[in-house]
Design a protein around this motif. Structure first.
Motif: not given
Length: 343
Positions: A110-122, A145-151
């Motif tokens: 129901i929602g997605l928001k990438e963090n400002s560091n570009g390495k993870s998102g909520v 908060m979940v990591k990104k695999a492909r930055l």
């Protein structure tokens, strides 16, 4: 490739519904293990005879057993690669769970928001626990908060859901057969009833439990929670296993028996935050604050809105946030919930 590394932030799509694998049939063994892991002594969950005296057909599973089972199903799809579980909202227990019931889980993004560091998102999800009769027994929202695999993966359009700060009393779901009009206070362990609790009252639950690595690992395996940070010491820079937040919730809830023995059923989860990490060796203590009271139409039953706070080691009771508005470093959990008590 037959193995599954789990989802990363860029793998979620707004609006998708994920059907989680491995339904779980719960039994009396589940209850025994839960009561071995936590100092849980709620009479309604311990005695079929006591539960029948309250109108139920038998002792239901502890409400947090249902929560942990439903939550655990979601981990491989939602938080296997999580940095942290951040919060909860709009949780409601919709039906008791009994020994022999089979639970499965479904979650909708129901929602997605990438963090400002570009390495993870909520990632925000609404999860439903469903029994073998396709009846919903539990629903809640959580965000992780979940990591990104492909930055280099592009950030999705930011969508942060609007969530109710509290489940309103009229939205609470009480078992139809529940009746506290013949409630046995002596067997429950305390005489305190609905009228004895005042809004603003704070209760120091006195006791503490030191977290053991073995207990935490057993609990996390019991709920089939596969989040890497709970098992694999290489997943954190400090080389320590993070204690599953649900383990802290259950410890604090069990400790609250001393002062809230008659808060027999959790019926809603208004909000919650795992304020600071917990590790093996920490001693968990708890205190509660009465936030609100509500009458119900169920015979002999009232509802208390309670804040349950877990702290570690030698923290003074009733500390929560500093002058900067941030949680004090000794605060582990801040949980806001509704519980049913006899009037």
């Amino acid at each position: 490739m037959k193995t599954n590394p789990g989802r990363f932030f860029e793998d979620y799509t707004l609006g998708e519904t994920i059907v989680h694998a491995v339904p779980r049939t719960v039994s009396g063994g589940e209850r025994a293990l839960y009561h071995a892991l936590y100092p849980a002594r709620g009479a309604l969950y311990s005695s079929d005879a006591f539960a029948r005296g309250c109108g139920l057909p038998a002792a239901p599973m502890d409400d947090l057993i249902a929560f942990h089972v439903v939550f655990g199903k979601t981990v491989p799809d939602i938080s296997l690669n999580a940095v942290a579980n951040l919060g909860y909202a709009e949780g409601r227990w919709l039906a008791p769970v009994y020994a022999g019931d089979t639970l499965r889980s479904e979650s909708t993004v129901i929602g997605l928001k990438e963090n400002s560091n570009g390495k993870s998102g909520v990632v925000y999800v609404r999860t439903r626990g469903i029994n073998q009769r396709d009846e919903a027994v539990l629903e809640y929202v959580r965000w992780v908060m979940v990591k990104k695999a492909r930055l280099e993966a592009p950030a999705p359009a930011a969508v942060v859901p609007s969530l109710a700060p509290v489940v309103q009393p009229e939205a609470l779901v009480l078992p139809e057969e529940l009746d506290f009009s013949r409630y046995d206070f002596a067997l429950a362990g305390e005489r305190h009833r609905f009228a004895d609790y005042a809004v603003g009252e704070r209760i120091d639950h006195v006791d503490g439990v030191t977290v053991e690595e073995a207990d935490h690992l057993m609990a996390t395996r019991l709920w089939q929670n596969t989040s890497k940070v709970h098992f694999d010491v290489t997943q954190r820079e400090d080389g320590r296993r993070l204690i599953y937040g649900g383990h802290v919730i259950s410890l604090a809830r069990a400790l609250s028996f001393n002062g809230l023995a008659n808060a027999q059923m959790i019926v809603a989860l208004n909000g919650g935050a795992h304020a600071n990490p917990c590790f093996a060796g920490d001693t968990v203590r708890a205190w509660s604050e009465v936030l609100d009271r509500a009458e119900t139409a169920t015979p002999g039953v009232g509802a208390l809105r309670l804040r349950l706070v877990a702290v570690k080691d030698g923290a003074a009771p009733f500390g929560l946030k500093g002058a900067d508005g941030k949680y004090l470093p000794e605060v582990l959990l801040d949980l806001d919930y509704w519980a049913l008590v006899p009037v």
